[in-house]
Design an enzyme around this catalytic site. Sequence first.
Site, mmCIF file in Angstrom:
data_model
loop_
_atom_site.group_PDB
_atom_site.id
_atom_site.type_symbol
_atom_site.label_atom_id
_atom_site.label_comp_id
_atom_site.label_asym_id
_atom_site.label_seq_id
_atom_site.Cartn_x
_atom_site.Cartn_y
_atom_site.Cartn_z
ATOM 1 N N LYS A 226 -61.218 -3.677 1.150
ATOM 2 C CA LYS A 226 -60.332 -4.164 2.462
ATOM 3 C C LYS A 226 -61.306 -4.793 3.523
ATOM 4 C CE LYS A 226 -57.496 0.175 2.333
ATOM 5 N NZ LYS A 226 -57.352 1.582 2.631
ATOM 6 N N GLN B 208 -59.687 5.786 7.363
ATOM 7 C CA GLN B 208 -59.345 5.918 5.890
ATOM 8 C C GLN B 208 -59.154 7.508 5.452
ATOM 9 O OE1 GLN B 208 -59.173 3.544 3.578
ATOM 10 N NE2 GLN B 208 -58.852 4.943 1.983
ATOM 11 N N ASP C 158 -51.418 0.979 9.192
ATOM 12 C CA ASP C 158 -51.488 1.865 8.003
ATOM 13 C C ASP C 158 -49.721 2.204 8.252
ATOM 14 O OD1 ASP C 158 -53.185 2.312 6.153
ATOM 15 O OD2 ASP C 158 -54.378 3.687 7.582
HETATM 16 N N1 GUN Z 1 -55.997 6.771 1.712
HETATM 17 C C1 GUN Z 1 -55.151 6.359 0.565
HETATM 18 N N2 GUN Z 1 -54.571 5.393 0.689
HETATM 19 C C2 GUN Z 1 -54.780 5.104 1.860
HETATM 20 C C3 GUN Z 1 -54.251 4.065 2.745
HETATM 21 O O1 GUN Z 1 -53.197 3.479 2.371
HETATM 22 N N3 GUN Z 1 -54.828 4.042 4.105
HETATM 23 C C4 GUN Z 1 -55.677 4.890 4.402
HETATM 24 N N4 GUN Z 1 -56.099 4.868 5.823
HETATM 25 N N5 GUN Z 1 -55.940 5.937 3.806
HETATM 26 C C5 GUN Z 1 -55.612 6.091 2.719
#
Ligand code: GUN
Length: 295
Positions: A53, A97, A120
């Site tokens: 990311k 995350q 998110d």
């Molecule tokens: N863990 C698995 N998928 C995601 C996501 O889309 N965002 C975040 N912050 N954590 C995750």
Amino acid sequence: MAIILDGKIIADAIQREVKIAAEQLRLTTGLVPGLAFILVGENPASQSYVKSKGVACLDAGFYSVTERLPGTADEAEVLALIDRFNKDEKIHGILVQLPLPAHINEQRVIEAIDPGKDVDGFHPVNIGKLMIGIDTLFPCTPAGIIEILKRYAIDPSGKHVVVVGRSNIVGKPIANMLVQKKEWCNAIVTIAHTGTKDLASFTRQADILIAAIGKARAITADMVKPGAVVIDVGINRIPDASTKSGSRIVGDVDFDAVKEIASAITPVPGGVGKTTIAMLLVNTLRAAVKTSPQA
Ligand code: GUN
């Protein structure tokens, strides 16, 4: 033999569009979209996702920072970081995350994020808006699925979509987005989950089957209606002695068998995962634009 829905081509296209829009934003307003990552602990998958990311942010010309905390960090430390980023004008998006270590309350952390910076789309305010059909920051994986359908001209309107999985990150939001009376939605939606008896009797009814289960190759060919569109959200690591690392990534769908009967299918890797990152950039750009007085 199914059409392969190529998430990489779509993600690349979205990322090019975002990069151009970000450059225009910078030229007209001086704003540079900024995204802050918070990574707690040493989970290798989480580290790898945050790295990917971060690279995408740099490619798009965004500003980004990553704060790493040890797995022993307490909730107050995470909340203090969020508070700092909530107040930071250079930061338009905050991504914590998940999963967080078990001693940290994930919901309290999510709710501490300014909903306007919740790229998110996990904050209850944003989920609530999604549910009642108000435009907002939508969760990235569901938004990416809708982009795949749109860009391959697969219109879910009037189709029966069966979502397998009821997570807050994928299953519940994609089901609630696709049911809206809107373009590229307007579907008849069924959510199947661990409480579903005879799962195959439901999946076989799907015109569009979305597998967000978290179990390697759980959807087999006999569970799919011939001609169905199959969207595989799974990212599962399985042992494979023939690879250098001794393992490889597979989806929730038995791709090799299902591609023979579906009309279209997303691969893993190279499908939904790629568009998730692209939609994170879209959300960060949108969050930045909203802060601009010219917006
Ligand atoms: N863990 C698995 N998928 C995601 C996501 O889309 N965002 C975040 N912050 N954590 C995750």
